[in-house]
Design a protein around this motif. Structure first.
Motif: not given
Lengths: 131, 241
Positions: A76, A79, B84, B87-91, B95
């Motif tokens: 993503n 990130l 950012f 929340k915990k972002l999806k890897e 997504s």
């Protein structure tokens, strides 16, 4: 800027959708689908033309190369943004800490110097009007 | 003993100077341009400082913005930060791009689709994009029938999880401007509905099978001598179900 990016995004989405439909047509091809396929192929060329036209509007958009690495690894890209923001904040806090420490040090030093070398410091202050 | 002490002092005193171990007498290039001295030779040689004291060198120019300010607020990025950091972002990449069909979470190098390769080896460009002529379209005349198994497998769209179902539907709406003549594609494109329908069908099939099994069992039990005892022990088929 936002609208040009949105335009590009919409155009790319339409292009991808068109390719997906071509995939469906060719994966179990029926003779009567030939005309539809031809239309889709022309739509694909048209889609590429549209994307090509939009490139002028996004010339000033700079993308960090590291983002491409994230995408290439199937990760993503948000990130990357998150990491950047966190790093920037940490660095900002660190620098602020250093600046505050130097300010305190300067104030203390001036205080101590004025005690030990009052004449010299008054001369110094006279030269440095801002101190 | 005393001599040693003096030597020590001599040895260390220049190092304690802010300019390091260099003697101020030795002429050298002054990078700051603030240390100006006049050396007088003659009977009584002396060094007279003719410029300002070197600590008075010009301070660095004041910049408008420094690290002392909250740069996140200054550039109006607080919203992005809170977005950012919270929340915990999806890897996975999927997504971030839930509407994109196909397997996109796999590394780009594996199927030669990396963005890096586009930068390193840019495709041939600069030519006009023209619609295909009828003779060029002849090259796309296909044979009827499904694709060979090996191509079908590699091109298969991944089975999305339930979470993405909603987004997939949204995507369909976004690309929903299909002309009515393309009903066949729309039908084929509506694979999510088809899947749903298949699932329902499978569910119904299961129900029917179970019913049939139950009926069979009932019939067996009627004919068997244990039927009257009502022991309630599970038959192997019951156990497995």
């Amino acid at each position: 800027m936002a609208s040009s990016l949105e335009n590009l995004e919409a155009q790319l989405e339409m292009f991808i959708e068109n390719v997906r439909q071509i995939h469906i047509i060719v994966s179990d091809f029926q003779p009567q689908s030939q005309n539809v396929l031809n239309q889709k192929l022309q739509a694909m060329v048209h889609g590429l033309q549209e994307v090509d036209k939009l490139k002028a509007q996004v010339q000033d958009v700079h993308v960090p190369l590291e983002v491409f690495d994230y995408i290439d690894q199937g990760r993503n890209p948000q990130l990357y943004t998150k990491d950047c923001i966190e790093k920037a904040l940490a660095k900002n806090e660190q620098v602020k800490g250093k600046i505050d420490a130097y300010r305190k040090f300067k104030a203390n030093m001036l205080l101590e110097l004025s005690r030990s070398f009052p004449t010299e410091l008054s001369k110094y202050r006279a030269l440095r009007s801002d101190e | 003993m005393m001599g040693d002490q003096f030597r020590k002092v001599e040895q260390y005193s220049p190092k304690s100077s802010p300019r390091g171990a260099r003697s101020p007498v030795v002429s050298r290039q002054d990078s700051s341009g603030t240390l100006k001295t006049t050396i007088l030779l003659g009977k009584n040689p002396s060094i007279v400082p003719s410029g300002p004291f070197y600590l008075l060198k010009e301070p660095p120019g004041e910049s408008e913005i420094t690290g002392a300010t909250n740069l996140m607020a200054y550039y109006g990025l607080e919203h992005s930060y809170s977005k950012f950091s919270g929340k915990k972002l999806k890897e996975q990449l999927s997504s971030f791009l839930p509407t994109l069909p196909g397997v996109i979470d796999a590394p780009g190098q594996s199927d030669n689709s990396s963005l890096r390769s586009v930068i390193e080896k840019p495709p041939v460009g600069g030519k006009d994009l023209l619609p295909l002529t009828s003779s060029q379209l002849e090259g796309f005349r296909l044979h009827p029938g499904p694709l060979p198994e090996q191509y079908r497998y590699t091109n298969a769209t991944p089975i999305k999880k339930h979470k993405n179902k909603h987004k997939k539907h949204k995507h369909k709406e976004a690309g929903g401007g299909l002309p009515s003549t393309e009903a066949a594609i729309a039908e084929a494109g509506g694979d999510t509905h088809e899947k749903k329908h298949k699932k329902q069908k499978r569910h119904e099939d299961d129900k029917e099978r179970k019913k049939r099994k139950k009926e069979k069992k009932r019939k067996k039990q009627k004919h068997s001598p244990e039927h009257s005892t009502g022991a309630g022990g599970l038959t192997p088929s019951q156990h497995s179900s």
